[in-house]
Design an enzyme around this catalytic site. Sequence first.
Site, PDB file in Angstrom:
ATOM      1  N   CYS A   1      33.400  50.524  56.847  1.00  7.26           N
ATOM      2  CA  CYS A   1      34.240  49.696  55.969  1.00  7.26           C
ATOM      3  C   CYS A   1      35.429  49.297  56.809  1.00  7.26           C
ATOM      4  O   CYS A   1      36.333  50.098  57.022  1.00  7.26           O
ATOM      5  CB  CYS A   1      34.674  50.468  54.728  1.00  7.26           C
ATOM      6  SG  CYS A   1      35.873  49.557  53.722  1.00  7.26           S
TER       7      CYS A   1
ATOM      8  N   CYS B   1      38.890  49.027  54.533  1.00  8.33           N
ATOM      9  CA  CYS B   1      39.529  50.228  53.977  1.00  8.33           C
ATOM     10  C   CYS B   1      38.655  51.428  54.307  1.00  8.33           C
ATOM     11  O   CYS B   1      38.562  51.805  55.487  1.00  8.33           O
ATOM     12  CB  CYS B   1      39.868  50.070  52.494  1.00  8.33           C
ATOM     13  SG  CYS B   1      38.570  49.419  51.417  1.00  8.33           S
ATOM     14  N   SER B   2      37.999  52.041  53.321  1.00  7.20           N
ATOM     15  CA  SER B   2      37.242  53.263  53.615  1.00  7.20           C
ATOM     16  C   SER B   2      36.091  53.451  52.631  1.00  7.20           C
ATOM     17  O   SER B   2      35.752  54.567  52.278  1.00  7.20           O
ATOM     18  CB  SER B   2      38.182  54.464  53.563  1.00  7.20           C
ATOM     19  OG  SER B   2      38.871  54.495  52.320  1.00  7.20           O
ATOM     20  N   CYS B   3      35.484  52.347  52.178  1.00  5.93           N
ATOM     21  CA  CYS B   3      34.414  52.421  51.181  1.00  5.93           C
ATOM     22  C   CYS B   3      33.255  53.274  51.700  1.00  5.93           C
ATOM     23  O   CYS B   3      32.833  53.127  52.846  1.00  5.93           O
ATOM     24  CB  CYS B   3      33.935  51.013  50.844  1.00  5.93           C
ATOM     25  SG  CYS B   3      35.252  50.016  50.119  1.00  5.93           S
TER      26      CYS B   3
END
Lengths: 225, 204
Positions: free
Chosen positions: B108, B111-113
Amino acid sequence: MTRVHDMGGRFGDGPVVPEGEDAPVFAEDWHARALAVTLAAGALGQWNIDVSRHARERLSPRDYTRFSYYEKWLSGLADLLVETGVLTEEDLRGAGNDEPHALAQRALKADAVPGVLTKGGPADRDEGPAPLFSAGQAVRTHIPSDNALVTGGHTRLPHYAAGALGYVERLHGNHVFPDSNAHGLGEAPEPLYAVRFHARELWAHPEHPEDEVVLDLWQSYLAPA
Amino acid sequence: MPHDHHDHPHALLPPDPALRVKALETILTRKGLIDPAALDEIIDTYQNRIGPQNGARVVAKAWSDPAFRAALLEDATPVVADLGYYGRQGEHMVVVENTPARHNMVVCTLCSCYPWPLLGIPPGWYKSDAYRARAVREPRKVLAEFGVTLPEGTAVRVWDSTAEVRYLVLPMQPEGTEGMSEDELAALVTRDSMIGTGLPKVPA
């Protein structure tokens, strides 16, 4: 123009340092608290996931760069709590009052946690326009990659994929449109596609001629090619 | 909603992050907006109950059961929900299969999906600037940092999780493991093999 979080393809970051598979889930106790406070505050229902992502992205480049992961979460949360009027700046200074809050009845209780985490927050919707593209079709992403609705607004089209030729890999159905939903402009659901790009379309020096990158992109980001 | 303001309210909290979270938790608790017991429950869920063991069970079942595998690759969300894996950050699941011709890898960049119901909370490296910046541009160099070298004939497909769809890699079943039980197979499935930065363990 981009914001600092939009870092795909950036040069200069150095090696990835993998942790072992058995490393603790939370490296520090406060990481766990930060995650839990953020989820519990979200359950008050004063913002959606797109608003909360945008709050982290709006941190100044200096803060975004120097803050660790959960510091970004905490800082975005503190900013949102004040912006939405849940807390005041006096509260954050430690000078607020402790009277029961109007939203207290919405506070997430321990026995409701499993249900809330299991329920999640699906982003697919029945309404919205019909898909314009089908699997295999050539599309080109918009350039610039900026949010077209709001100057400096939230978007999920990364800079590195702007203006690129790709091919529809699959249709995910209609999903809430973050560029709208992050700004109080409604969910505005529209078709979402997995779009496949040749690495050579994105990078001057791809590692391998057959490599590809796939991104999930909303219909508004795409034009026929 | 305003976009940028240069006197961010977060600067009013203590600068030390552990004190910052404590201060915010205290303020919210005093006003009745959060319940510390609910925080403990959230932490317990992600520290002890939801993690890569869930994804490993899905992979082991896919290796053992061709009909399950076909259904999983066709539409993963209801298939993994049937095993009890559904919820926050896993509402829309897609499983992508590795083959001799193609290796899949998930990132991702924005962000940090990450697929929480199947893999839990992402490891630190997944959220690092280095991984987010480099996985899309030079996945093979990143893989080398994980000790993975692919055959020259294997293409890499990197999935950048830019929406609410979450991706899980179905690694190739190690040779010589046919006939193993699902429990034995699940023990070979590493977290990183389901992100695409690693390969399953090979039985001794």
